[in-house]
Structures are given as C-alpha cells and as structure tokens.
Scaffold this motif. Structure first.
Motif, PDB file in Angstrom:
ATOM      1  N   LEU A  92     -15.099   1.945 -29.920  1.00 34.08           N
ATOM      2  CA  LEU A  92     -15.859   2.049 -29.027  1.00 34.08           C
ATOM      3  C   LEU A  92     -16.132   3.263 -28.468  1.00 34.08           C
ATOM      4  N   LEU A  93     -17.134   3.895 -28.385  1.00 35.58           N
ATOM      5  CA  LEU A  93     -17.184   5.287 -27.757  1.00 35.58           C
ATOM      6  C   LEU A  93     -18.350   5.403 -26.803  1.00 35.58           C
ATOM      7  N   GLU A  94     -18.097   5.781 -25.700  1.00 35.20           N
ATOM      8  CA  GLU A  94     -19.207   5.998 -24.474  1.00 35.20           C
ATOM      9  C   GLU A  94     -19.731   7.125 -25.221  1.00 35.20           C
ATOM     10  N   CYS A  95     -21.310   7.022 -25.350  1.00 35.14           N
ATOM     11  CA  CYS A  95     -21.970   8.227 -25.806  1.00 35.14           C
ATOM     12  C   CYS A  95     -22.808   8.740 -24.926  1.00 35.14           C
ATOM     13  N   SER A  96     -22.709  10.228 -24.999  1.00 39.38           N
ATOM     14  CA  SER A  96     -23.401  10.966 -24.025  1.00 39.38           C
ATOM     15  C   SER A  96     -24.699  11.275 -24.442  1.00 39.38           C
ATOM     16  N   ASP A  97     -25.083  11.390 -25.879  1.00 39.73           N
ATOM     17  CA  ASP A  97     -26.293  11.790 -26.331  1.00 39.73           C
ATOM     18  C   ASP A  97     -26.707  10.767 -27.393  1.00 39.73           C
ATOM     19  N   ILE A  98     -27.409   9.714 -26.701  1.00 46.45           N
ATOM     20  CA  ILE A  98     -27.897   8.617 -27.587  1.00 46.45           C
ATOM     21  C   ILE A  98     -28.643   8.947 -28.741  1.00 46.45           C
ATOM     22  N   GLN A  99     -29.640   9.846 -28.517  1.00 45.04           N
ATOM     23  CA  GLN A  99     -30.644  10.646 -29.498  1.00 45.04           C
ATOM     24  C   GLN A  99     -30.030  11.014 -30.534  1.00 45.04           C
ATOM     25  N   ASN A 100     -28.725  11.488 -30.671  1.00 44.10           N
ATOM     26  CA  ASN A 100     -28.326  12.180 -31.982  1.00 44.10           C
ATOM     27  C   ASN A 100     -26.939  11.189 -32.429  1.00 44.10           C
ATOM     28  N   ALA A 101     -26.975   9.887 -31.604  1.00 44.94           N
ATOM     29  CA  ALA A 101     -25.591   9.150 -31.922  1.00 44.94           C
ATOM     30  C   ALA A 101     -25.393   8.824 -33.289  1.00 44.94           C
ATOM     31  N   PHE A 102     -26.480   8.943 -34.123  1.00 41.72           N
ATOM     32  CA  PHE A 102     -26.362   8.463 -35.605  1.00 41.72           C
ATOM     33  C   PHE A 102     -25.183   9.746 -36.320  1.00 41.72           C
ATOM     34  N   GLN A 103     -25.207  10.875 -35.627  1.00 44.89           N
ATOM     35  CA  GLN A 103     -24.441  11.756 -36.245  1.00 44.89           C
ATOM     36  C   GLN A 103     -23.081  11.210 -36.448  1.00 44.89           C
ATOM     37  N   SER A 158     -22.259   8.836 -37.797  1.00 43.21           N
ATOM     38  CA  SER A 158     -21.897   8.397 -39.249  1.00 43.21           C
ATOM     39  C   SER A 158     -21.102   9.315 -39.941  1.00 43.21           C
ATOM     40  N   PHE A 159     -21.501  10.665 -39.888  1.00 38.53           N
ATOM     41  CA  PHE A 159     -20.810  11.772 -40.423  1.00 38.53           C
ATOM     42  C   PHE A 159     -19.430  11.857 -39.999  1.00 38.53           C
ATOM     43  N   VAL A 160     -19.180  11.862 -38.646  1.00 44.34           N
ATOM     44  CA  VAL A 160     -18.028  12.227 -38.030  1.00 44.34           C
ATOM     45  C   VAL A 160     -16.981  10.992 -38.765  1.00 44.34           C
ATOM     46  N   THR A 161     -17.457   9.850 -39.002  1.00 44.26           N
ATOM     47  CA  THR A 161     -16.672   8.754 -39.245  1.00 44.26           C
ATOM     48  C   THR A 161     -16.214   8.906 -40.725  1.00 44.26           C
ATOM     49  N   ALA A 162     -17.292   9.194 -41.541  1.00 41.15           N
ATOM     50  CA  ALA A 162     -16.982   9.595 -43.011  1.00 41.15           C
ATOM     51  C   ALA A 162     -16.096  10.585 -42.967  1.00 41.15           C
ATOM     52  N   VAL A 163     -16.417  11.475 -42.432  1.00 47.01           N
ATOM     53  CA  VAL A 163     -15.306  12.603 -42.672  1.00 47.01           C
ATOM     54  C   VAL A 163     -13.916  12.069 -42.257  1.00 47.01           C
ATOM     55  N   ALA A 164     -13.667  11.352 -41.066  1.00 45.52           N
ATOM     56  CA  ALA A 164     -12.555  10.842 -40.752  1.00 45.52           C
ATOM     57  C   ALA A 164     -11.979   9.968 -41.723  1.00 45.52           C
ATOM     58  N   VAL A 165     -12.690   8.993 -42.314  1.00 46.18           N
ATOM     59  CA  VAL A 165     -12.201   7.988 -43.228  1.00 46.18           C
ATOM     60  C   VAL A 165     -11.684   8.914 -44.490  1.00 46.18           C
ATOM     61  N   ALA A 166     -12.386   9.779 -44.939  1.00 46.51           N
ATOM     62  CA  ALA A 166     -12.078  10.600 -46.178  1.00 46.51           C
ATOM     63  C   ALA A 166     -10.738  11.347 -45.762  1.00 46.51           C
ATOM     64  N   GLU A 167     -10.431  11.870 -44.723  1.00 52.36           N
ATOM     65  CA  GLU A 167      -9.458  12.512 -44.520  1.00 52.36           C
ATOM     66  C   GLU A 167      -8.148  11.595 -44.420  1.00 52.36           C
ATOM     67  N   GLY A 168      -8.393  10.741 -43.815  1.00 52.57           N
ATOM     68  CA  GLY A 168      -7.327   9.702 -43.702  1.00 52.57           C
ATOM     69  C   GLY A 168      -6.957   9.089 -45.088  1.00 52.57           C
TER      70      GLY A 168
END
Ligand code: BTN
Length: 268
Positions: free
Chosen positions: A83-94, A96-106
């Motif tokens: 869960l993350l509080e989101c300051s920019d709801i319009q761009n929240a879908f970005q 997806s990329f943050v998470t994909a990069v994190a999973v790949a790095e992990g």
C-alpha cells in the motif's frame, strides 16, 4: 509443503529487509486469503497506513489484469500487495513500471537470472511470464499487487498456462527461499519508489527500457481479445504509454496486451 512457522518466515524476511517504508512492523503474513489486493482494500477501511504489506501463502481468488484470474498454488509462489499513499493519482499507473523494475532487480540479485520486461507490467524469463503485476487505486491509496512464480513445477501450472508461464525453480533447477526473494523485491521497490519521488518517471522509464524485451520488435496489441493495432515498438512515451510505429505513423497505446507478431517466437 514445508513447516516453517509464521514467526520463522517473518524473521527470514526481516533479516534481509533494508527498508523504512515497507518495514517488517507493517508486514502482514497470511496463510490463505481470497486476494492480497482485496485484503489490503479491506484493511484501508480499518486504518492501514502507507507501507503496509500483505503477503499470503495462498490466494483462493487471486485476480489478474483485465478481469482475469491469477492462480496462486499454496506455498509455491509469492503473492504480495503493498500500500502506498499516492500524491499523483493521474500518473499512478506509472507504478507498474516501478514495480516491474523492482521485481526484475530482486530476481536478478537473488538468482543471477536476467529478467526482461514486457509492456505494460509483465516480468519474463526464458520468454515466459514469471511475474504479473496488478495496480488498483482506492481513494488516494495505490495498491500494488505482484504474483511471482518461485517454486512451481510444471505440473503446478494450470493446463492453459503451461506453455506461457515459468517459475524461478524451473530455471534454477532447485527450490528457492521465497522469504529472501520477497525481501529483496521490497528493498528494490522502496529504492525505486524513492527514485520516482526524487527524479521522476524519466529515471524509472530509463531503467525499464534497458530491461525491455520488445524494443524494436513487431507486435500486435490487443484489447478485450481483439487486435487493435500492429506495429514496431519504438519505446515508452514520457508518460508510460507504448509508442508504436504503425503504417499510419507513430501511435501511443495506453492499455492492452502486447504479443510478438510472426517469426518463430513464443513470447506470451
Ligand atoms: C496479471 O498479470 O494479470 C497480474 C497478476 C497479479 C497477481 C497478483 S498476486 C498478488 C495480488 N493479489 C491479487 O489478487 N492479484 C495480485
């Protein structure tokens, strides 16, 4: 099935966690739940705070993108939502990329394997899907769910996924410690979340593009089972849309499923 206690599992995650936001005090471990995303949604109502993590051994009604089901065999994979509080709801879908990069790095850190990414948020190994990501917005809260195939054997996958899905264990030829992998993904998710906050989406897009499996590839983008567009992948637009060179010129895609066109390839 192994017989690690809840405390033991949490201890193993804690030993590897180097996080402040996704701290072990906010990590909730469940044996079985319908869906970790759904559970976080319920916990928001009860006052869950940003940084809460729900990790479940089994999901009885795991959900995927585009209203699909997500199968989570007990004690084989990682089903987790943060869960993350989101300051920019319009761009929240970005995220997806943050998470994909994190999973790949992990994955890379814990296994030495080299994952690749497919727009918008699939993580691939050996051209098959190893992790799926589902983002959901509730008010000002963003729920980031990821399902990673870790110790599944071929027979653990449903018939229709056997050709399309892979687990880390199938590629490493041994079972892996899910606690360590989860901790490294959370470490990386926090680092990339901070990078996004401090340097913006451009910094994430650069990392994502480095790991992307489909730059320059001829693809078909479909939505709701229908082909909507064919073209060659140019890259990411600055907001995260996929840029395609089509017969009509450059076009941007904001949702859909991407598969490779023609050739003897078996990317999902
Ligand atoms: C996809 O590829 O379609 C996304 C799959 C996302 C699955 C994860 S598992 C943890 C979290 N809880 C869910 O119900 N779904 C996500």
């Amino acid at each position: 099935m192994d017989d690690k206690s809840v405390e033991k599992r949490l201890q193993l995650v804690k030993e590897k966690l180097q996080t402040e936001i996704f701290s072990v005090e906010r990590l909730i471990y469940l044996k079985s739940i319908d869906s970790t995303n759904a559970e976080l949604k319920r916990r928001i109502v009860e006052g869950a705070v940003s940084g809460t993590v729900v990790w479940a051994e089994e999901q009885t009604a795991g959900r995927g993108r585009l209203d699909r089901k997500w199968s989570s065999a007990a004690e084989k994979g990682i089903a987790c939502s943060v869960l993350l509080e989101c300051s920019d709801i319009q761009n929240a879908f970005q995220y997806s990329f943050v998470t994909a990069v994190a999973v790949a790095e992990g994955i890379a850190k814990t296994t030495g394997l080299a994952p690749q990414l497919k727009w918008p948020n699939d993580v691939l190994l050996a051209k098959k899907k190893v992790c799926g990501i589902l983002l959901e917005l509730t008010g000002q809260y963003l729920i980031i769910g990821f399902g990673l195939n870790v110790n599944q054997k071929q027979e653990d996958f449903p018939e229709d996924l056997k050709e399309k899905a892979v687990s880390l264990a199938l590629l490493m030829d041994c079972d892996l410690a899910r606690e360590e992998i989860l901790a490294e993904i959370l470490n990386s998710l926090e680092r990339n979340h901070l990078l996004m906050q401090q340097r913006g989406f451009k910094a994430i897009a650069e990392k994502w593009t480095q790991l992307c499996a489909i730059i320059g590839a001829d693809v078909i983008v479909s939505g709701a089972g229908q082909t909507v567009l064919e073209g060659t992948v140019l890259g990411l637009r600055e907001d995260g849309a996929l840029l395609l060179q089509t017969e009509k010129g450059a076009e941007a895609i904001i949702s859909g499923d991407v598969s490779l066109r023609g050739k003897n390839t078996n990317y999902i």
